[in-house]
Motif scaffolding. Structure first.
Motif, PDB file in Angstrom:
ATOM      1  N   PHE A 220       0.842  -1.189   0.000  1.00 34.66           N
ATOM      2  CA  PHE A 220       0.000   0.000   0.000  1.00 34.66           C
ATOM      3  C   PHE A 220       0.881   1.244   0.000  1.00 34.66           C
ATOM      4  CE2 PHE A 220      -4.047  -1.974   1.501  1.00 34.66           C
ATOM      5  CZ  PHE A 220      -3.571  -3.207   1.877  1.00 34.66           C
TER       6      PHE A 220
ATOM      7  N   PHE B 131      -7.212  -1.657  14.448  1.00 35.95           N
ATOM      8  CA  PHE B 131      -5.798  -1.521  14.811  1.00 35.95           C
ATOM      9  C   PHE B 131      -5.548  -0.132  15.388  1.00 35.95           C
ATOM     10  CE2 PHE B 131      -4.870  -5.356  12.532  1.00 35.95           C
ATOM     11  CZ  PHE B 131      -5.715  -5.328  11.433  1.00 35.95           C
TER      12      PHE B 131
ATOM     13  N   GLN C  40      -5.306 -12.885   6.834  1.00 31.57           N
ATOM     14  CA  GLN C  40      -5.778 -11.704   6.117  1.00 31.57           C
ATOM     15  C   GLN C  40      -6.639 -10.816   6.982  1.00 31.57           C
ATOM     16  OE1 GLN C  40      -5.333 -10.340   3.192  1.00 31.57           O
ATOM     17  NE2 GLN C  40      -4.778 -11.854   1.681  1.00 31.57           N
TER      18      GLN C  40
ATOM     19  N   ARG D 100     -10.619  -2.608   8.903  1.00 37.15           N
ATOM     20  CA  ARG D 100     -10.802  -3.206   7.586  1.00 37.15           C
ATOM     21  C   ARG D 100     -12.200  -3.741   7.457  1.00 37.15           C
ATOM     22  NH1 ARG D 100      -7.854  -7.860   6.657  1.00 37.15           N
ATOM     23  NH2 ARG D 100      -8.835  -7.837   4.632  1.00 37.15           N
TER      24      ARG D 100
ATOM     25  N   MET E 165      -4.696   9.921   7.026  1.00 39.67           N
ATOM     26  CA  MET E 165      -4.025   8.965   6.147  1.00 39.67           C
ATOM     27  C   MET E 165      -4.898   8.753   4.916  1.00 39.67           C
ATOM     28  SD  MET E 165      -1.175   8.066   7.552  1.00 39.67           S
ATOM     29  CE  MET E 165      -0.697   6.477   6.881  1.00 39.67           C
TER      30      MET E 165
ATOM     31  N   PHE F 143       3.832   7.257   2.842  1.00 40.41           N
ATOM     32  CA  PHE F 143       4.213   6.019   3.512  1.00 40.41           C
ATOM     33  C   PHE F 143       3.924   4.808   2.636  1.00 40.41           C
ATOM     34  CE2 PHE F 143       5.352   7.479   7.654  1.00 40.41           C
ATOM     35  CZ  PHE F 143       4.585   8.607   7.891  1.00 40.41           C
TER      36      PHE F 143
ATOM     37  N   GLN G 241      -7.730  -0.578   3.619  1.00 42.45           N
ATOM     38  CA  GLN G 241      -7.712  -0.430   5.060  1.00 42.45           C
ATOM     39  C   GLN G 241      -7.945   1.048   5.334  1.00 42.45           C
ATOM     40  OE1 GLN G 241      -5.230  -3.008   7.140  1.00 42.45           O
ATOM     41  NE2 GLN G 241      -4.951  -1.698   8.928  1.00 42.45           N
TER      42      GLN G 241
ATOM     43  N   SER H 102       7.156   7.516  11.728  1.00 38.93           N
ATOM     44  CA  SER H 102       6.207   6.620  11.088  1.00 38.93           C
ATOM     45  C   SER H 102       5.101   6.209  12.052  1.00 38.93           C
ATOM     46  CB  SER H 102       6.944   5.377  10.589  1.00 38.93           C
ATOM     47  OG  SER H 102       6.068   4.544   9.866  1.00 38.93           O
TER      48      SER H 102
ATOM     49  N   TYR I 156      -2.590   2.675  16.211  1.00 36.95           N
ATOM     50  CA  TYR I 156      -1.230   3.103  15.916  1.00 36.95           C
ATOM     51  C   TYR I 156      -0.917   4.358  16.716  1.00 36.95           C
ATOM     52  CZ  TYR I 156      -1.376   0.133  11.695  1.00 36.95           C
ATOM     53  OH  TYR I 156      -1.468  -0.926  10.811  1.00 36.95           O
TER      54      TYR I 156
ATOM     55  N   TYR J 113      -2.898   0.304  -4.227  1.00 33.36           N
ATOM     56  CA  TYR J 113      -2.645  -1.030  -3.674  1.00 33.36           C
ATOM     57  C   TYR J 113      -2.112  -1.952  -4.765  1.00 33.36           C
ATOM     58  CZ  TYR J 113      -3.683  -5.787  -2.120  1.00 33.36           C
ATOM     59  OH  TYR J 113      -3.590  -7.117  -1.794  1.00 33.36           O
TER      60      TYR J 113
ATOM     61  N   ARG K 151       1.047  -5.597   4.106  1.00 29.79           N
ATOM     62  CA  ARG K 151       0.297  -6.524   4.944  1.00 29.79           C
ATOM     63  C   ARG K 151       0.595  -7.926   4.444  1.00 29.79           C
ATOM     64  NH1 ARG K 151      -5.054  -4.772   5.035  1.00 29.79           N
ATOM     65  NH2 ARG K 151      -5.528  -5.838   3.096  1.00 29.79           N
TER      66      ARG K 151
ATOM     67  N   TYR L  77       0.252   5.345   1.180  1.00 28.44           N
ATOM     68  CA  TYR L  77      -0.628   6.334   1.782  1.00 28.44           C
ATOM     69  C   TYR L  77       0.046   7.694   1.741  1.00 28.44           C
ATOM     70  CZ  TYR L  77      -3.732   2.776   3.776  1.00 28.44           C
ATOM     71  OH  TYR L  77      -4.626   1.755   3.950  1.00 28.44           O
TER      72      TYR L  77
ATOM     73  N   GLY M  57      -6.799 -10.366  10.185  1.00 30.45           N
ATOM     74  CA  GLY M  57      -6.304  -9.703  11.386  1.00 30.45           C
ATOM     75  C   GLY M  57      -4.954  -9.058  11.276  1.00 30.45           C
ATOM     76  N   THR M  58      -4.304  -9.165  10.143  1.00 33.54           N
ATOM     77  CA  THR M  58      -2.943  -8.681  10.069  1.00 33.54           C
ATOM     78  C   THR M  58      -2.909  -7.187   9.790  1.00 33.54           C
ATOM     79  OG1 THR M  58      -2.345 -10.814   9.165  1.00 33.54           O
ATOM     80  CG2 THR M  58      -0.709  -9.087   8.999  1.00 33.54           C
ATOM     81  N   ALA M  59      -2.144  -6.488  10.613  1.00 30.04           N
ATOM     82  CA  ALA M  59      -2.070  -5.042  10.481  1.00 30.04           C
ATOM     83  C   ALA M  59      -1.107  -4.650   9.376  1.00 30.04           C
ATOM     84  CB  ALA M  59      -1.604  -4.431  11.794  1.00 30.04           C
ATOM     85  N   LEU M  60      -1.218  -3.414   8.952  1.00 27.64           N
ATOM     86  CA  LEU M  60      -0.242  -2.844   8.035  1.00 27.64           C
ATOM     87  C   LEU M  60       1.009  -2.455   8.812  1.00 27.64           C
ATOM     88  CD1 LEU M  60      -2.285  -0.449   5.715  1.00 27.64           C
ATOM     89  CD2 LEU M  60      -1.669  -2.838   5.367  1.00 27.64           C
ATOM     90  N   ILE M  61       2.146  -2.753   8.210  1.00 26.17           N
ATOM     91  CA  ILE M  61       3.422  -2.324   8.774  1.00 26.17           C
ATOM     92  C   ILE M  61       3.970  -1.241   7.855  1.00 26.17           C
ATOM     93  CG2 ILE M  61       5.723  -3.032   9.493  1.00 26.17           C
ATOM     94  CD1 ILE M  61       3.410  -4.256  11.098  1.00 26.17           C
ATOM     95  N   PHE M  62       4.382  -0.126   8.445  1.00 28.78           N
ATOM     96  CA  PHE M  62       4.755   1.046   7.660  1.00 28.78           C
ATOM     97  C   PHE M  62       6.251   1.268   7.587  1.00 28.78           C
ATOM     98  CE2 PHE M  62       0.764   3.187   6.757  1.00 28.78           C
ATOM     99  CZ  PHE M  62      -0.097   2.538   7.614  1.00 28.78           C
ATOM    100  N   GLY M  63       6.671   1.868   6.480  1.00 30.82           N
ATOM    101  CA  GLY M  63       8.029   2.379   6.374  1.00 30.82           C
ATOM    102  C   GLY M  63       8.133   3.697   7.107  1.00 30.82           C
ATOM    103  N   LYS M  64       9.326   4.287   7.106  1.00 31.37           N
ATOM    104  CA  LYS M  64       9.566   5.514   7.852  1.00 31.37           C
ATOM    105  C   LYS M  64       9.020   6.747   7.151  1.00 31.37           C
ATOM    106  CE  LYS M  64      13.537   3.978  10.518  1.00 31.37           C
ATOM    107  NZ  LYS M  64      14.923   4.259  10.941  1.00 31.37           N
TER     108      LYS M  64
ATOM    109  N   PHE N 140      -8.452   4.447   7.648  1.00 32.19           N
ATOM    110  CA  PHE N 140      -7.895   5.071   8.847  1.00 32.19           C
ATOM    111  C   PHE N 140      -8.817   6.162   9.358  1.00 32.19           C
ATOM    112  CE2 PHE N 140      -3.637   3.394   9.429  1.00 32.19           C
ATOM    113  CZ  PHE N 140      -3.455   2.703   8.247  1.00 32.19           C
TER     114      PHE N 140
ATOM    115  N   THR O 183     -11.996  -6.493  13.304  1.00 30.63           N
ATOM    116  CA  THR O 183     -10.646  -6.170  13.760  1.00 30.63           C
ATOM    117  C   THR O 183     -10.335  -4.707  13.509  1.00 30.63           C
ATOM    118  OG1 THR O 183      -9.908  -8.412  13.212  1.00 30.63           O
ATOM    119  CG2 THR O 183      -8.195  -6.767  13.571  1.00 30.63           C
TER     120      THR O 183
ATOM    121  N   LEU P 255       2.548   0.344  15.127  1.00 34.71           N
ATOM    122  CA  LEU P 255       1.412  -0.444  15.585  1.00 34.71           C
ATOM    123  C   LEU P 255       1.512  -0.667  17.086  1.00 34.71           C
ATOM    124  CD1 LEU P 255      -1.096  -2.176  14.836  1.00 34.71           C
ATOM    125  CD2 LEU P 255       0.478  -4.108  14.597  1.00 34.71           C
TER     126      LEU P 255
END
Lengths: 117, 116
Positions: A35, B34, A100, B97, A45, A91, B105, B43, B36, A50, A95, A37, A102-109, B107, B32, B46
């Motif tokens: 993704f 999330f 699918q 989601r 956000m 960003f 997703q 950044s 943050y 995607y 995921r 954003y 329940g998994t959160a998005l993990i972001f770059g810096k 926000f 679910t 989570l």
């Protein structure tokens, strides 16, 4: 290990030019989603684009396109014809698809993009 | 399209008090959600995954007794920052989601917390 890497803290571009924001990722999953954003100074956000790991074609959404190179594990965002309103933080996120629902998005810096006239 | 709301958008409180932040999915059911946290120029990190009807799953380093999460319905999750301290001042963002939409997703607009 960092999952999402954005190596450009800041990028500068002139109006109407194209700009590429880099993103590389690390995963052992075969199925995952990528993704991009946009976060302006207000903090919201804004979803841009995607790309699914099994998508054969690069995703495009208006002026945004995603240059997906699976073998290199890169998912660069290309913004064509930059506008002043594009100035914001961008960003890249991933995921993994093990779970699918329940998994959160993990972001770059993030990369701060500044567009000048 | 789907919308996620957060309330309040901004809160200032005294050190030692507790603050509750609400996250609602407005036109879809979210089993679910999330949470943050984002410090300035950084950044989104989570904090926890909130599951309707069960206990939240916290990320490593996040104190579950300090950041209480309740996901009592399919459209509402709350984050309570207990005994807040100045170092808890941050931007808190929730996300949800739609189970049918794997490619999206959503926000919330975020809550800026300032603890004096």
């Amino acid at each position: 290990a960092q999952k999402i890497t954005q190596t450009q803290p800041g990028m500068f571009v002139q109006e109407k030019e194209a700009v590429t924001l880099d993103c590389t990722y690390d995963t052992s999953d075969q199925s995952y989603g990528l993704f991009w954003y946009k976060q302006p100074s207000s903090g919201e956000m804004i979803f841009l684009i995607y790309q699914g790991s099994y998508d054969e074609q690069n995703a495009t959404e208006g002026r945004y396109s995603l240059n997906f190179q699976k073998a290199r594990k890169s998912a660069n965002l290309v913004i064509s014809a930059s506008q002043l309103g594009d100035s914001a933080m961008y960003f890249c996120a991933m995921r993994e698809a093990r779970n699918q629902a329940g998994t959160a998005l993990i972001f770059g810096k993030g990369t701060t993009l500044s567009v000048s006239s | 399209g789907a919308v996620v709301s957060q309330h309040p958008s901004r809160v200032i409180c005294k050190s030692g008090t507790s603050v509750k932040i609400e996250c609602r999915s407005l036109d879809f059911q979210a089993t679910t959600m999330f949470w943050y946290r984002q410090f300035p120029k950084q950044s989104l990190m989570l904090m926890a995954t909130s599951n309707e009807g069960s206990k939240a799953t916290y990320e490593q380093g996040v104190e579950k007794d300090k950041f209480l999460i309740n996901h009592a319905s399919l459209t509402l999750s709350t984050l309570t920052v207990t005994s807040a301290h100045p170092e808890d001042s941050s931007f808190y963002i929730c996300s949800a989601r739609d189970s049918a939409g794997l490619r999206t997703q959503y926000f919330g607009p975020g809550t800026r917390l300032l603890v004096l």
